[in-house]
Every structure is written in C-alpha cells, then in structure tokens.
Design an enzyme around this catalytic site. Structure first.
Site, PDB file in Angstrom:
ATOM      1  N   HIS A  43       0.837  -1.213   0.000  1.00 44.78           N
ATOM      2  CA  HIS A  43       0.000   0.000   0.000  1.00 44.78           C
ATOM      3  C   HIS A  43       0.864   1.253   0.000  1.00 44.78           C
ATOM      4  O   HIS A  43       0.693   2.159  -0.817  1.00 44.78           O
ATOM      5  CB  HIS A  43      -0.912  -0.020   1.221  1.00 44.78           C
ATOM      6  N   GLU A  44       1.794   1.298   0.920  1.00 50.89           N
ATOM      7  CA  GLU A  44       2.596   2.509   1.064  1.00 50.89           C
ATOM      8  C   GLU A  44       3.495   2.754  -0.138  1.00 50.89           C
ATOM      9  O   GLU A  44       3.629   3.886  -0.608  1.00 50.89           O
ATOM     10  CB  GLU A  44       3.427   2.440   2.356  1.00 50.89           C
ATOM     11  N   HIS A  71       1.791   4.313  -2.989  1.00 48.29           N
ATOM     12  CA  HIS A  71       1.701   5.781  -2.926  1.00 48.29           C
ATOM     13  C   HIS A  71       2.851   6.420  -3.696  1.00 48.29           C
ATOM     14  O   HIS A  71       2.688   7.469  -4.331  1.00 48.29           O
ATOM     15  CB  HIS A  71       1.726   6.255  -1.474  1.00 48.29           C
ATOM     16  N   TYR A  77      -3.716  14.820  -2.527  1.00 53.94           N
ATOM     17  CA  TYR A  77      -4.129  14.081  -1.344  1.00 53.94           C
ATOM     18  C   TYR A  77      -5.197  14.821  -0.535  1.00 53.94           C
ATOM     19  O   TYR A  77      -4.985  15.170   0.620  1.00 53.94           O
ATOM     20  CB  TYR A  77      -2.913  13.753  -0.488  1.00 53.94           C
ATOM     21  N   GLU A 129      -5.710   6.859  -1.860  1.00 53.05           N
ATOM     22  CA  GLU A 129      -5.758   5.784  -0.861  1.00 53.05           C
ATOM     23  C   GLU A 129      -6.269   4.485  -1.472  1.00 53.05           C
ATOM     24  O   GLU A 129      -5.713   3.407  -1.250  1.00 53.05           O
ATOM     25  CB  GLU A 129      -6.664   6.196   0.299  1.00 53.05           C
ATOM     26  N   ASP A 172      -9.388  14.659   8.053  1.00 50.98           N
ATOM     27  CA  ASP A 172      -8.674  13.660   7.275  1.00 50.98           C
ATOM     28  C   ASP A 172      -8.574  14.077   5.806  1.00 50.98           C
ATOM     29  O   ASP A 172      -8.844  13.293   4.899  1.00 50.98           O
ATOM     30  CB  ASP A 172      -9.364  12.291   7.402  1.00 50.98           C
ATOM     31  N   HIS A 225      -9.520   8.555   3.953  1.00 47.68           N
ATOM     32  CA  HIS A 225      -9.510   7.166   4.419  1.00 47.68           C
ATOM     33  C   HIS A 225     -10.915   6.611   4.628  1.00 47.68           C
ATOM     34  O   HIS A 225     -11.074   5.415   4.871  1.00 47.68           O
ATOM     35  CB  HIS A 225      -8.725   7.046   5.724  1.00 47.68           C
TER      36      HIS A 225
END
Length: 517
Positions: free
Chosen positions: A357-358, A361, A372, A381, A436, A441
């Site tokens: 996942h990271e 990005h 973002y 995300e 957020d 998210h």
C-alpha cells in the site's frame, strides 16, 4: 556507497461510458463526459487529425479541437507540455499543465490521447481563472521561511526545503503562490508538506500534508510474524560486513541503485546501516521491510515499470521509527515503519499489504500524482489498497496481519465489505467532512468496492490491477475525481482489452453498483 550514519538536514530559516481507445478501432461519435457538478473531464471519439513532428506538438494542436468543450479558446498560452508516454499499443499519452503567464496552475492538467495524428480523446481539468499578479513580490527564500513558521517545526529536515512558483485556483481567481515542500520525520506527527505561500503578501493560501497517515498503515531470517524469509544482502570487503542491500534487481543495478533498508533505532532524526559480519540477522521488522520492498518492485516490474518512478529509483526503507509508533508511511522519498505499541499494531513492516500500500503511494506520486485531499485523495488511498490486495492476494482485508495482534480476524479496511471498517460502499453514503483531508480514508471505501466488484466479476485480481495501474499512468490527472476514475479505468480497459470485451462491461457494472456513473 559510503557506509555511514545517515542524517537528515537541519532546518533553517467522472456520466457516460469512457474512452473506447485501442489501436485497432476508433469511436465514431464524439462524447463529452462530465462529473456530477457538470464539469467536463473527458472528450472522447474521433476528434480529428492533427499534424506535427512530435507527440508534444500534436498534443498542443489536439487541444485546439476541444477548447470549446473545456472552456478555452486556444491551447497556445494556456498549456505547456509536461511529459509524453507511448503505451503498449503505440498510443501517445501527452500530459500538459495549464499555465497562466507561462506559470503552471496547480492541479489543472490535460492528457491528450493520440495515435500518429489521430486524436482519440482528451482527459483533464481546465479552469478560466483571473490571476491576482504576474510577478512575485516575495522571494523563494522568504516563502520557505513563512512555510516553515506555519508548520511550527524547529527540528531536522528530511531533505532541503524547495519552493516552486505556480498559480493556485481560489474560486475564479488564480493566486500566484510558492508551493513549498517541507518534509520531516523528527516529530510526533511526521510531514511531507505542500504549503502554498501567497507570492504577493506572504499569507498561507493552502496546506496539504502529503503523508498518507494510513494506520494500517540470501540470508534466511525470521520476519515479524515468525516466518522465515530469504532476503538479498550485500557484502562490502572494505567494511568486512554484510548489509541489507538488494543488488539483484537488474533495472536498479544498471542505474547504480538498489533496495536498501535502515534502522532508526527508535529515534526519529537519524537512521543507521543494518549490518552483520556473519550474514545472520535478528531484526524481524527490517527483514520484512527489505523482503517486501523487493516483492513490490517485482510486481511493478511485471507491469513494465522499473521501480516506483519508472526510472530505476533506489528504494529505501527504514524501520524502528520512534517508540511505539502506530504508523507506516511513504514520506515522499523513502518508507518509514513504526514498531506499533503492541496493542493497536505490531511492527507495521510485517504486513505485506501495508508495505505494498505505502509503496504504491510512491507509484501514484510519479504517475497521476493524485492530490491528497477530497475525492482525488480518496482515490490515492484506494489505488494503494487495490494494488495491495493484488500483491497480497489471500484475502480482501488491509492490515490484518499487524492490526490488533491480540484480536484475530479483524483489519483496518475491507475491500469486499467497506462497512465493516466504517467506510461507505456507495455514493449514497459519501461523507462530506473537512477532517482527514476531506475523508480520504473514509470515502476510499467506494472505489475500493468498485475494484472488488470488478476483480471478482472477471475472476482476476491481476487483470484488475493492470487496469488500475494503466489508468493511473495514462488516463488520470492530479485532480481526477470518482467520475473521472470510472472514465480512466474504462479507457484503460478499452486500450488493453477492447471496448467490446467482457471486462469493459463488467467494469461499467462495477462502478455503477457503487453509484459512480
């Protein structure tokens, strides 16, 4: 490389079906696609023939064919070419930034899809804006100082702060501003800031912390879950020691770079080499970070991408960041993993889907560069969650291996059932919020469910992941919203498999079933 302590720098002062684009067939009717607010984001079909020796020249000419649709008179003076790319079918995708007075307008970009002069579609976002100024009254150094003061951070920077002059849309106005990047890890709340400082009066126009803050987030050695993995290491004669470096990735090696893993040793400002004179290892978090970084590289390499940037960039991971830190993130240049507090999380590098996942990005940062915040941020995300579930394909959960270690069967998010993670699965449940970064998210559950619908309908996560990747690479801009993402993925499916394929039909249904049309 020089093996040494690595220290950071000290701070100073989308409504219709999408493009049916493929090399062998052309759409015969022009179609204009709009989002829910009525704003045009795609014009598709047989748009005309343009000439020019290069894709960049043809792209500028192509924009003149759709100016009335998007709201501009001429491409010249309104756009400048950023980059061009030919896909597997030879179709050129040329990205152009909107400009005013020759200066880029943040988050306003067009992509021309063209094959040897035949214009097959244009994707993008244009706004008619009135500039507040044509020249900066503030220097870049002053802008960095003001942005720094805004963060309140007084410690060590991860890399030198930078300032780029651009216009920022504020209603129908274009505010001349410096986009200042400030990144630091030496803080309770790490940051990779994009701070927009008014270039006339020095006020803060906008700020975005681009760290995702996703609370999921060969030697043989054990990983975080106690499993034994085989990792690539490298021996330096001059140091008499092996290090956690993977020099086996041909694309990286050819460019003098590799995959490396370091240790913060529960600090936050400096990270250190991880070495062993005997090639034995007792650092499970580092073993997992190192191993999974290689797996993510392999996945994207299979899609034809050399590292996260497509150009063989070095992949760096760091572990044991801070103390009891319940997070993992891509900081704009490297991976950072906390150990967790043992209750909410165990060491976050132990989750393959977290690592995937990271690092996705990072891929998004160098493809569509989705902003973002709000819907584009939720897509940022979601695209990471989707690719994580392609790579770590045993379930449809995110973070299950490291989240709440004392509770089995739970996860941070659920692609098949977003509600189980407190997310909406349909536009009817879309959450409007200022927290957020606009609920990135939370609302990511909607495109997550669309991806799940598509992958399960066609029976292939691999194909679904390839479509999602191609969409991000060729058909999405930084401001793409949910409606635009539907168009982008349909365009990618048409390019890869044809607009009459069962995949194309399944994808339309997948998006419609989550309320995105």
């Amino acid at each position: 490389m020089n093996k040494k302590l690595v220290t950071t720098l000290v701070m100073s002062s989308l409504v219709a079906s999408a493009f049916a684009i493929n090399a062998g067939a052309a759409v015969t009717d022009k179609t204009t696609l709009k989002d829910a607010s009525g704003k045009v984001h795609n014009v598709m079909g047989t748009l005309g023939k343009v000439s020019g020796a290069t894709a960049e020249t043809r792209a500028m000419a192509a924009l003149d064919l759709v100016g009335k649709d998007f709201g501009f008179a001429k491409a010249a003076g309104n756009f400048k070419v950023k980059a061009t790319h030919n896909d597997e079918n030879g179709l050129a995708h040329t990205k152009l930034d909107q400009v005013i007075n020759g200066i880029t307008v943040f988050d306003h970009q067009m992509i021309v899809h063209e094959n040897n002069g035949d214009v097959q579609g244009v994707t993008g976002d244009f706004a008619a804006l009135t500039p507040n100024a044509s020249k900066a009254a503030l220097t870049s150094v002053s802008a960095i100082d003001k942005a720094t003061a805004f963060t309140g951070f007084k410690g060590q920077l991860e890399r030198p702060a930078t300032a780029e002059l651009m216009y920022v849309a504020q209603g129908n106005k274009a505010v001349l501003a410096y986009k200042v990047n400030i990144a630091y890890n030496d803080s309770a709340t790490p940051a990779n800031w994009a701070i927009f400082v008014n270039a006339v009066d020095g006020s803060i126009v906008n700020s975005i912390n681009q760290i995702d803050f996703d609370n999921a987030a060969t030697a043989s050695a054990k990983g975080v879950l106690g499993d034994t993995k085989t990792v690539n290491t490298y021996y330096y004669t001059s140091y008499g020691s092996y290090y956690l470096e993977d020099h086996t990735k041909t694309g990286l090696t050819n460019k003098g770079t590799d995959i490396e893993t370091y240790d913060y040793k529960n600090g936050s400002s400096s990270y250190y080499d991880i070495g062993s004179t005997t090639n034995t290892w007792n650092n499970p978090a580092a073993i997992d970070a190192h191993y999974y970084a290689g797996q993510v590289y392999n996945y994207y390499n299979g899609l034809g991408r050399n590292s996260y940037d497509g150009n063989g960039a070095q992949i760096v991971s760091t572990v044991h960041y801070s103390t009891n830190y319940n997070n993992a993130y891509w900081d704009g240049g490297k991976m950072v993993y906390g150990d967790g507090d043992g209750s909410t999380f165990r060491s976050l590098s132990g989750g393959y889907d977290v690592d995937a996942h990271e690092l996705t990005h990072a891929v998004t940062q160098t493809t569509s560069n989705l902003t973002y915040s709000n819907q584009s941020g939720a897509l940022n995300e979601s695209w990471s969650d989707a690719q994580a579930c392609v790579m770590d394909s045993g379930d449809w959960m995110i973070g299950e291996d490291v989240y709440t270690p004392a509770t089995s069967g739970d996860a941070l998010r659920y692609m098949d059932n977003p509600a189980a993670g407190g997310q909406p699965a349909n536009m009817s449940g879309y959450v409007n919020t200022t927290s957020d970064n606009g609920g990135v998210h939370t609302n990511s559950g909607i495109p997550n469910k669309a991806f799940y619908n598509f992958a399960t309908a066609i029976g292939s996560r691999t194909i679904a992941g390839k479509v999602w990747y191609t969409a991000s690479r060729d058909y999405m801009t930084s401001s793409t919203n949910f409606s635009g993402a539907r168009a982008a993925t349909l365009s990618a499916t048409a390019a890869l498999y044809g607009s009459t394929s069962s995949y194309y039909t399944a994808l339309k249904t997948a998006w419609s079933n989550v309320g995105v049309n």
